[in-house]
Motif scaffolding. Structure first.
Motif, PDB file in Angstrom:
ATOM      1  N   LYS A  61       5.929 -11.319 -29.111  1.00  0.00           N
ATOM      2  CA  LYS A  61       6.191 -11.337 -30.557  1.00  0.00           C
ATOM      3  C   LYS A  61       7.574 -10.765 -30.850  1.00  0.00           C
TER       4      LYS A  61
ATOM      5  N   GLY B  18       3.894  -6.419 -42.295  1.00  0.00           N
ATOM      6  CA  GLY B  18       4.002  -6.019 -40.887  1.00  0.00           C
ATOM      7  C   GLY B  18       2.965  -6.702 -40.011  1.00  0.00           C
TER       8      GLY B  18
ATOM      9  N   ASP C  91       2.588  -8.393 -35.847  1.00  0.00           N
ATOM     10  CA  ASP C  91       2.110  -7.750 -34.607  1.00  0.00           C
ATOM     11  C   ASP C  91       0.624  -8.066 -34.404  1.00  0.00           C
TER      12      ASP C  91
ATOM     13  N   LYS D 283       5.709   2.538 -38.225  1.00  0.00           N
ATOM     14  CA  LYS D 283       5.856   1.131 -38.594  1.00  0.00           C
ATOM     15  C   LYS D 283       6.068   0.229 -37.383  1.00  0.00           C
TER      16      LYS D 283
END
Ligand code: ADP
Ligand code: ASP
Ligand code: MG
Length: 449
Positions: A9, A200, A203, A258
């Motif tokens: 990723k 976010g 992931d 994060k």
């Protein structure tokens, strides 16, 4: 030895421009095991799209689209404007512009549709960049055909069985002869409507893909060389961590680091998939391995900071020697889908924390309606602008003499709430936003060797 399957990723900064994309392409090209490539939107694009969704004026919305347009067309141009790519990117941009120009109510469903353009654009471009760099057969996949979710727009929950089925039918056949480039962050519900997994979330998408294809390794390539002992932007003396356990990494991300979406390790734990975090800018530098069992188990491994916390204190004299108050309180919060993070109670009051990040539409604020319901049976006090500091490690709730030195080093700081004991992996507390960075720096100096 049979080939390994790796899912890689690349985050927003790794997709920032053509140079960044080329760096990522060469990381993929040099390793034939990297079969599924999951990408984020180019950096800043999801923020722009989020802004677009909050904007009433059509004019401003169209102006935001033109910024997005400019950015993506510039990358295509630098790449030599190959016709098929340019056609695809232009079509996506026109579609986005048409949606933004329409006067319509901004539902959560529409918001997810709009947010999806970031990843759809970047993945189209990256797919072509990778094709040229690797010379391999690269297939672009619409992640929404595989990442099936519920319809909780803004922070949808994946449906693991459906993802497994879609992966066998759609993704696995592609992998026989090709590598696949797809999007993070986005999915679709049972009706095929676009959903997102929360900010976010790429992931997490990558971890879901890794689970679905039974990957051996999940790689998260980002803008830092590793998971650090604390956010390197806060403490310059933060150190890279070589190895960390799934549980510690989960705590660290839940409490604000994060570098990893909090749910990322969940699929990795289910399938025991090793996770590697490394830098797409300096891929040669050692990164972090996230594994089930680590060789070393320090009491304090790392410190995280979660900003924008709200403390809600609910006080009721009726609570004295009564039962049912907590049930009533949490019923109200549950009915309004408000997720509570930490809780402490005394005989007559309850203090709880809520995340108040406006970028996270999955978490509703404590609105007037909820407040009124709570005030029917209690007094409510709200303290905003707080940060949660968490010390993450091993056996924290079974280590004697820990809290003395920790709080002893913070004598000048007002601590609003402490949570210790429930988890063996963390000890956390709330401080004012303005004290938070200093608290992290002091604790890092003192406790991270
Ligand atoms: P990406 O776009 O690749 O997903 P993010 O910006 O989401 O990247 O995450 C990387 C950032 O996470 C880093 O730039 C860093 O500032 C921040 N971060 C917070 N805590 C940590 C930590 N403990 N270790 C490393 N990075 C951290
Ligand atoms: N593009 C999305 C975001 O900025 C998802 C991600 O980058 O992980 O939140
Ligand atoms: Mg990220």
């Amino acid at each position: 030895m049979p080939d390994l399957i790796k899912v890689a990723k690349f985050g927003g900064t790794s997709m920032a421009d053509l140079t960044a994309m080329k760096r990522c392409a060469s990381i993929v090209s040099s390793d034939p095991d990297k079969k599924v490539i999951v990408v984020s939107a180019t950096s800043g694009t999801t923020n722009l799209l989020t802004e677009l969704c909050t904007e009433e004026s059509v004019e401003t919305r169209v102006e935001i689209v033109s910024q997005i347009k400019e950015k993506h067309l510039a990358i295509c141009k630098q790449f030599g404007n190959p016709k098929t790519l340019l056609d695809e990117v232009t079509a996506l941009l026109s579609e986005l512009e048409a949606i933004a120009s329409r006067k319509q109510i901004m539902t959560k469903m529409l918001r997810d549709e709009i947010l999806s353009f970031g990843e759809r654009l970047s993945s189209r471009i990256f797919s072509e960049v990778l094709k040229v760099d690797s010379g391999d057969d690269i297939q672009w996949l619409d992640a929404r055909t595989v990442i099936k979710t519920d319809n909780h727009y803004g922070s949808a929950e994946p449906d693991i069985d459906e993802i497994g089925k879609a992966s066998s039918e759609i993704l696995q056949p592609l992998l026989k002869d090709a590598r696949v480039v797809t999007q993070g962050f986005i999915g679709s519900d049972s009706k095929g409507t676009t959903t997102t997994l929360g900010r976010g979330g790429s992931d997490y998408s990558a971890a879901l893909f890794a689970e679905a294809v039974d990957a051996d390794v999940l790689e998260i390539w980002t803008d830092v060389t590793a998971i650090y002992t604390t956010d390197p932007r806060i403490a310059p003396d933060a150190r890279p961590i070589t190895e960390i356990s799934f549980d510690e990494a989960a705590e660290l991300s839940v409490f604000g680091a994060k570098v990893l979406h909090p749910a990322t390790v969940v699929p990795a734990i289910r399938k025991n998939i090793r996770v590697y975090v490394g830098s797409s800018i300096h891929p040669e530098k050692p990164g972090t391995w996230i594994v089930r069992d680590t060789k070393e188990k320090p009491v304090i491994r790392a410190i995280s900071l979660r900003r924008r916390q709200t403390l809600v204190k609910v006080h009721s004299l009726d609570m004295l020697h009564r039962y049912g108050f907590l049930a009533k309180l949490f019923q109200v919060l549950g009915d309004h889908k408000i997720s509570v993070d930490l809780v402490t109670t005394s005989e007559v009051s309850v203090a709880l924390t809520l995340d108040s990040d406006i970028n996270n539409p999955g978490q509703p604020m404590l609105g007037e309606e909820v407040l009124e319901e709570l005030q029917k049976f209690s007094e409510v006090e709200i303290i905003k602008d707080l940060s949660l500091v968490a010390l993450v490690g091993n056996n924290l709730n079974q280590t004697a003499g820990l809290s003395g030195p920790i709080f002893g080093s913070l004598l000048d700081v007002n601590i609003h709430l402490i949570c210790h004991g429930a988890s063996s992996y963390n000890l956390c507390f709330l401080v004012a936003e303005e004290d938070a960075e200093n608290v992290v720096q002091v604790l890092h100096k003192q406790f991270i060797k």
